[in-house]
Design a protein around this motif. Structure first.
Motif, PDB file in Angstrom:
ATOM      1  N   ALA A   1       0.814  -1.218   0.000  1.00  0.00           N
ATOM      2  CA  ALA A   1       0.000   0.000   0.000  1.00  0.00           C
ATOM      3  C   ALA A   1       0.851   1.274   0.000  1.00  0.00           C
ATOM      4  CB  ALA A   1      -0.924   0.007   1.218  1.00  0.00           C
ATOM      5  N   LEU A   2       2.142   1.152   0.244  1.00  0.00           N
ATOM      6  CA  LEU A   2       2.985   2.343   0.385  1.00  0.00           C
ATOM      7  C   LEU A   2       3.554   2.792  -0.956  1.00  0.00           C
ATOM      8  CD1 LEU A   2       4.912   1.486   3.659  1.00  0.00           C
ATOM      9  CD2 LEU A   2       2.942   2.973   3.367  1.00  0.00           C
ATOM     10  N   SER A   3       3.520   4.103  -1.166  1.00  0.00           N
ATOM     11  CA  SER A   3       4.075   4.699  -2.376  1.00  0.00           C
ATOM     12  C   SER A   3       5.370   5.431  -2.119  1.00  0.00           C
ATOM     13  CB  SER A   3       3.078   5.705  -2.967  1.00  0.00           C
ATOM     14  OG  SER A   3       1.860   5.094  -3.249  1.00  0.00           O
ATOM     15  N   LEU A   4       5.603   5.816  -0.863  1.00  0.00           N
ATOM     16  CA  LEU A   4       6.746   6.655  -0.516  1.00  0.00           C
ATOM     17  C   LEU A   4       6.978   6.561   0.984  1.00  0.00           C
ATOM     18  CD1 LEU A   4       7.710  10.013  -1.824  1.00  0.00           C
ATOM     19  CD2 LEU A   4       7.037  10.035   0.546  1.00  0.00           C
ATOM     20  N   VAL A   5       8.243   6.669   1.388  1.00  0.00           N
ATOM     21  CA  VAL A   5       8.604   6.696   2.807  1.00  0.00           C
ATOM     22  C   VAL A   5       9.335   7.997   3.092  1.00  0.00           C
ATOM     23  CG1 VAL A   5      10.102   5.652   4.564  1.00  0.00           C
ATOM     24  CG2 VAL A   5       8.724   4.193   3.083  1.00  0.00           C
ATOM     25  N   ILE A   6       8.978   8.633   4.191  1.00  0.00           N
ATOM     26  CA  ILE A   6       9.737   9.780   4.698  1.00  0.00           C
ATOM     27  C   ILE A   6      10.469   9.264   5.928  1.00  0.00           C
ATOM     28  CG2 ILE A   6       9.653  12.104   5.652  1.00  0.00           C
ATOM     29  CD1 ILE A   6       7.021  12.479   4.076  1.00  0.00           C
ATOM     30  N   LEU A   7      11.777   9.361   5.888  1.00  0.00           N
ATOM     31  CA  LEU A   7      12.639   8.726   6.874  1.00  0.00           C
ATOM     32  C   LEU A   7      13.544   9.755   7.527  1.00  0.00           C
ATOM     33  CD1 LEU A   7      13.844   6.024   7.988  1.00  0.00           C
ATOM     34  CD2 LEU A   7      15.309   6.013   5.966  1.00  0.00           C
ATOM     35  N   ASP A   8      13.526   9.809   8.843  1.00  0.00           N
ATOM     36  CA  ASP A   8      14.443  10.687   9.573  1.00  0.00           C
ATOM     37  C   ASP A   8      15.739   9.925   9.820  1.00  0.00           C
ATOM     38  OD1 ASP A   8      15.750  12.394  11.473  1.00  0.00           O
ATOM     39  OD2 ASP A   8      13.798  13.211  11.992  1.00  0.00           O
ATOM     40  N   MET A   9      16.858  10.579   9.658  1.00  0.00           N
ATOM     41  CA  MET A   9      18.133   9.907   9.849  1.00  0.00           C
ATOM     42  C   MET A   9      18.452   9.642  11.323  1.00  0.00           C
ATOM     43  SD  MET A   9      19.415   8.978   7.027  1.00  0.00           S
ATOM     44  CE  MET A   9      21.106   8.600   7.416  1.00  0.00           C
ATOM     45  N   THR A  10      17.899  10.444  12.210  1.00  0.00           N
ATOM     46  CA  THR A  10      18.185  10.272  13.633  1.00  0.00           C
ATOM     47  C   THR A  10      16.916   9.829  14.337  1.00  0.00           C
ATOM     48  OG1 THR A  10      19.824  12.040  13.483  1.00  0.00           O
ATOM     49  CG2 THR A  10      19.099  11.397  15.684  1.00  0.00           C
ATOM     50  N   MET A  11      16.881   8.536  14.684  1.00  0.00           N
ATOM     51  CA  MET A  11      15.707   7.968  15.350  1.00  0.00           C
ATOM     52  C   MET A  11      16.176   7.048  16.470  1.00  0.00           C
ATOM     53  SD  MET A  11      13.285   6.877  12.148  1.00  0.00           S
ATOM     54  CE  MET A  11      14.513   5.846  11.365  1.00  0.00           C
ATOM     55  N   PRO A  12      15.367   6.895  17.498  1.00  0.00           N
ATOM     56  CA  PRO A  12      15.714   5.947  18.553  1.00  0.00           C
ATOM     57  C   PRO A  12      15.545   4.501  18.068  1.00  0.00           C
ATOM     58  CG  PRO A  12      13.580   6.956  19.009  1.00  0.00           C
ATOM     59  CD  PRO A  12      14.135   7.627  17.782  1.00  0.00           C
ATOM     60  N   GLY A  13      16.269   3.593  18.689  1.00  0.00           N
ATOM     61  CA  GLY A  13      16.110   2.174  18.399  1.00  0.00           C
ATOM     62  C   GLY A  13      16.900   1.694  17.206  1.00  0.00           C
ATOM     63  N   MET A  14      16.659   2.268  16.058  1.00  0.00           N
ATOM     64  CA  MET A  14      17.354   1.922  14.830  1.00  0.00           C
ATOM     65  C   MET A  14      17.458   3.188  14.002  1.00  0.00           C
ATOM     66  SD  MET A  14      16.213  -0.776  11.809  1.00  0.00           S
ATOM     67  CE  MET A  14      16.024  -2.134  12.944  1.00  0.00           C
ATOM     68  N   GLY A  15      18.662   3.581  13.671  1.00  0.00           N
ATOM     69  CA  GLY A  15      18.884   4.823  12.947  1.00  0.00           C
ATOM     70  C   GLY A  15      18.410   4.758  11.507  1.00  0.00           C
TER      71      GLY A  15
ATOM     72  N   ALA B   1      19.951   5.268   8.638  1.00  0.00           N
ATOM     73  CA  ALA B   1      20.780   4.564   7.656  1.00  0.00           C
ATOM     74  C   ALA B   1      20.501   3.065   7.686  1.00  0.00           C
ATOM     75  CB  ALA B   1      22.257   4.837   7.914  1.00  0.00           C
ATOM     76  N   GLU B   2      20.318   2.493   8.864  1.00  0.00           N
ATOM     77  CA  GLU B   2      20.020   1.066   8.968  1.00  0.00           C
ATOM     78  C   GLU B   2      18.611   0.761   8.445  1.00  0.00           C
ATOM     79  OE1 GLU B   2      20.008  -2.662  12.113  1.00  0.00           O
ATOM     80  OE2 GLU B   2      20.650  -0.688  12.825  1.00  0.00           O
ATOM     81  N   VAL B   3      17.647   1.605   8.798  1.00  0.00           N
ATOM     82  CA  VAL B   3      16.285   1.409   8.283  1.00  0.00           C
ATOM     83  C   VAL B   3      16.302   1.486   6.760  1.00  0.00           C
ATOM     84  CG1 VAL B   3      13.938   2.337   8.200  1.00  0.00           C
ATOM     85  CG2 VAL B   3      15.161   2.247  10.380  1.00  0.00           C
ATOM     86  N   PHE B   4      17.016   2.467   6.224  1.00  0.00           N
ATOM     87  CA  PHE B   4      17.104   2.621   4.774  1.00  0.00           C
ATOM     88  C   PHE B   4      17.679   1.356   4.129  1.00  0.00           C
ATOM     89  CE2 PHE B   4      19.387   3.770   0.912  1.00  0.00           C
ATOM     90  CZ  PHE B   4      18.365   4.351   0.188  1.00  0.00           C
ATOM     91  N   ALA B   5      18.760   0.828   4.681  1.00  0.00           N
ATOM     92  CA  ALA B   5      19.371  -0.388   4.126  1.00  0.00           C
ATOM     93  C   ALA B   5      18.383  -1.549   4.136  1.00  0.00           C
ATOM     94  CB  ALA B   5      20.631  -0.748   4.912  1.00  0.00           C
ATOM     95  N   ARG B   6      17.617  -1.684   5.191  1.00  0.00           N
ATOM     96  CA  ARG B   6      16.634  -2.771   5.277  1.00  0.00           C
ATOM     97  C   ARG B   6      15.449  -2.543   4.332  1.00  0.00           C
ATOM     98  NH1 ARG B   6      16.672  -5.325  11.255  1.00  0.00           N
ATOM     99  NH2 ARG B   6      18.927  -5.222  11.577  1.00  0.00           N
ATOM    100  N   LEU B   7      15.068  -1.285   4.167  1.00  0.00           N
ATOM    101  CA  LEU B   7      14.022  -0.986   3.181  1.00  0.00           C
ATOM    102  C   LEU B   7      14.476  -1.409   1.790  1.00  0.00           C
ATOM    103  CD1 LEU B   7      12.843   2.617   4.186  1.00  0.00           C
ATOM    104  CD2 LEU B   7      11.520   0.504   4.387  1.00  0.00           C
ATOM    105  N   ARG B   8      15.729  -1.110   1.479  1.00  0.00           N
ATOM    106  CA  ARG B   8      16.261  -1.439   0.159  1.00  0.00           C
ATOM    107  C   ARG B   8      16.369  -2.945  -0.058  1.00  0.00           C
ATOM    108  NH1 ARG B   8      14.202   2.044  -1.726  1.00  0.00           N
ATOM    109  NH2 ARG B   8      15.072   3.918  -2.592  1.00  0.00           N
ATOM    110  N   GLU B   9      16.590  -3.704   0.994  1.00  0.00           N
ATOM    111  CA  GLU B   9      16.606  -5.160   0.865  1.00  0.00           C
ATOM    112  C   GLU B   9      15.233  -5.665   0.416  1.00  0.00           C
ATOM    113  OE1 GLU B   9      17.737  -6.686   4.687  1.00  0.00           O
ATOM    114  OE2 GLU B   9      19.781  -5.937   4.511  1.00  0.00           O
ATOM    115  N   ASP B  10      14.181  -5.016   0.885  1.00  0.00           N
ATOM    116  CA  ASP B  10      12.813  -5.434   0.600  1.00  0.00           C
ATOM    117  C   ASP B  10      12.232  -4.784  -0.652  1.00  0.00           C
ATOM    118  OD1 ASP B  10      12.919  -6.938   2.905  1.00  0.00           O
ATOM    119  OD2 ASP B  10      11.688  -5.584   4.101  1.00  0.00           O
TER     120      ASP B  10
END
Length: 94
Positions: free
Chosen positions: A21-35, A37-46
């Motif tokens: 259902a998602l068309s776009l993600v807005i991602l903050d680089m500084t987040m608690p738990g998982m930063g 850059a790591e979220v971005f890398a995992r998004l790209r895997e999927d």
């Protein structure tokens, strides 16, 4: 429709539960738990071509150095206004 997440771990879980259902993600680089850059890398895997807007209070050039080159990414410097956000959304979505 907009889906929200409180941190990187929740954001990744939200993405995986709603990926079709998602068309776009807005991602903050500084987040608690998982930063960002790591979220971005995992998004790209999927999803290799999902449009992503990366928001950061740090210089865009610093953020660009921490992520691989990607034609489906735009950087959004904080603070930003709604016009700039909408401009980037228009750039990324067909």
């Amino acid at each position: 429709d907009v889906l929200e997440a409180g941190d990187g771990i929740e954001g990744l879980a939200t993405f995986r539960a709603n990926r079709e259902a998602l068309s776009l993600v807005i991602l903050d680089m500084t987040m608690p738990g998982m930063g960002g850059a790591e979220v971005f890398a995992r998004l790209r895997e999927d999803h290799a071509t999902l449009p992503v807007i990366v928001a950061s209070g740090y210089a865009a050039s610093d953020q660009a150095a921490s992520l691989p080159p990607d034609p489906f990414v735009r950087y959004l410097q904080k603070p930003f206004g709604i016009r700039m956000l909408l401009h980037l959304v228009d750039e990324l979505l067909p």
